[in-house]
Write a protein that holds these residues in place. Sequence first.
Motif, PDB file in Angstrom:
ATOM      1  N   GLU A 192     -16.107   1.124  -3.581  1.00  0.00           N
ATOM      2  CA  GLU A 192     -16.171   0.716  -4.973  1.00  0.00           C
ATOM      3  C   GLU A 192     -17.264  -0.324  -5.144  1.00  0.00           C
ATOM      4  OE1 GLU A 192     -11.582   1.064  -6.494  1.00  0.00           O
ATOM      5  OE2 GLU A 192     -12.131  -0.687  -5.303  1.00  0.00           O
ATOM      6  N   SER A 251     -11.402   0.894   1.333  1.00  0.00           N
ATOM      7  CA  SER A 251     -10.203   0.726   0.515  1.00  0.00           C
ATOM      8  C   SER A 251     -10.552   0.805  -0.966  1.00  0.00           C
ATOM      9  CB  SER A 251      -9.548  -0.620   0.825  1.00  0.00           C
ATOM     10  OG  SER A 251      -8.435  -0.839  -0.005  1.00  0.00           O
ATOM     11  N   HIS A 252      -9.744   1.566  -1.717  1.00  0.00           N
ATOM     12  CA  HIS A 252      -9.937   1.680  -3.161  1.00  0.00           C
ATOM     13  C   HIS A 252      -8.710   1.121  -3.877  1.00  0.00           C
ATOM     14  CE1 HIS A 252     -13.212   4.254  -1.974  1.00  0.00           C
ATOM     15  NE2 HIS A 252     -13.546   4.498  -3.225  1.00  0.00           N
ATOM     16  N   THR A 253      -8.927   0.065  -4.657  1.00  0.00           N
ATOM     17  CA  THR A 253      -7.819  -0.556  -5.391  1.00  0.00           C
ATOM     18  C   THR A 253      -8.010  -0.494  -6.898  1.00  0.00           C
ATOM     19  OG1 THR A 253      -8.896  -2.730  -5.209  1.00  0.00           O
ATOM     20  CG2 THR A 253      -7.292  -2.134  -3.498  1.00  0.00           C
ATOM     21  N   SER A 254      -9.236  -0.296  -7.339  1.00  0.00           N
ATOM     22  CA  SER A 254      -9.524  -0.275  -8.775  1.00  0.00           C
ATOM     23  C   SER A 254      -9.728   1.139  -9.309  1.00  0.00           C
ATOM     24  CB  SER A 254     -10.772  -1.120  -9.077  1.00  0.00           C
ATOM     25  OG  SER A 254     -10.587  -2.456  -8.676  1.00  0.00           O
ATOM     26  N   SER A 256      -9.474   5.104  -9.909  1.00  0.00           N
ATOM     27  CA  SER A 256      -8.385   6.088  -9.936  1.00  0.00           C
ATOM     28  C   SER A 256      -8.968   7.490  -9.901  1.00  0.00           C
ATOM     29  CB  SER A 256      -7.536   5.909 -11.202  1.00  0.00           C
ATOM     30  OG  SER A 256      -6.852   4.679 -11.169  1.00  0.00           O
ATOM     31  N   HIS A 307      -4.780   6.246  -6.534  1.00  0.00           N
ATOM     32  CA  HIS A 307      -5.842   5.533  -5.826  1.00  0.00           C
ATOM     33  C   HIS A 307      -6.299   6.266  -4.576  1.00  0.00           C
ATOM     34  CE1 HIS A 307      -5.577   2.151  -8.487  1.00  0.00           C
ATOM     35  NE2 HIS A 307      -4.333   1.875  -8.152  1.00  0.00           N
ATOM     36  N   ASP A 308      -5.355   6.917  -3.893  1.00  0.00           N
ATOM     37  CA  ASP A 308      -5.722   7.590  -2.648  1.00  0.00           C
ATOM     38  C   ASP A 308      -4.644   8.589  -2.235  1.00  0.00           C
ATOM     39  OD1 ASP A 308      -3.647   5.990  -1.613  1.00  0.00           O
ATOM     40  OD2 ASP A 308      -5.059   4.437  -1.002  1.00  0.00           O
ATOM     41  N   ASP A 311      -0.935   7.411  -1.930  1.00  0.00           N
ATOM     42  CA  ASP A 311      -0.130   7.402  -3.161  1.00  0.00           C
ATOM     43  C   ASP A 311       0.569   8.744  -3.343  1.00  0.00           C
ATOM     44  OD1 ASP A 311      -0.837   4.843  -3.739  1.00  0.00           O
ATOM     45  OD2 ASP A 311      -2.232   5.328  -5.359  1.00  0.00           O
TER      46      ASP A 311
END
Length: 333
Positions: A192, A251-254, A256, A307-308, A311
């Motif tokens: 990101e 890592s993707h947290t923001s 979607s 997110h990934d 989930d």
Amino acid sequence: ELKTLPKGATALDFAYNLHTDIGDTCIGAKVNHHLVPLSHRLESGDQVEVLTSKSQHPTVEWLNFVTTAKARTKIEAVLKRERKELAKAGEEKIKEVFQKASLEPTQSFLDKLATYFGFSRREDFYYAIEKGDVIIPDNIRKILKEKNGNVILKYVKKAFGVGKKKPRILTPSDASSDKPVFDKTKPYELREEAFGRNYVVASCCKPIPGDEVFGFINDDNSVIVHKRSCPIGIRLKSNFGDRILSTVWSSHTSSSFEAILQITGIDEVGILTGIAQTISGFHVNIIRLLIETKDGVFEGKINMMVHDVEDIQKMCIALSKIKNVQSVSRIVN
């Protein structure tokens, strides 16, 4: 009525044993009053009720669900007929393109065009056109007259949906150069950025973080990410190996990504409420929720933003624990 089938026969084998039309439209079965999938292996003494739907039709995956020669032959016949029909429609499309270009669609021209797009057989080429895997430009004269691969590369990328303008890739080298530099000695990190991502998700297979993927360097140096199993991606790898990048997800947290789950089970009062409550506990954005019931069996599709892959896995586990839910799986493009 008693039916005799070989050992290891599945519910789908049983459906085709009854009648071809029943097999072609089979969506599942009830074995000893319990809902089972097409691939369920039957045991001696099982009581079987076949469930059908007019909207159902055989797919390539069905060949993995059957063991009897009769069922396999019937499925292959349908697939062959459908493929032939699609190829015929694709052939008509390419003839229209030739007509617009005031060219005669000779075998020589058609073979040349098919070869340029990576097909050894014209029928496979026509089939890919109708499926949307290949899009032929209206002006094909340049392709047929081109002696080197430059023009072909341009149109193949257009056919694969990677020729459109994409956001520019941000790398540390941007500070000193307008053109990103890719180090192929190590995996390209998919991450990101402050206002987006340093890659573009391929529209053909729509991968999400956690999927096995690779990158394709586009003309504008953006990185198009495909699943390793994506048919279009595989064709890109075979034709443009110098543009392929190994990749690794950060890592993707923001960000979607859209994912689709398929859920089936036995219908009863309150089942939809249970599904909705379970989904709400994950705080995901539901785009679409569709559930249909017939003959005491329900089948639903849930479009959501995640997110990934983790989930999705957590969601599948939670939904599968609901009473009378028989299966939950991700629909992969």
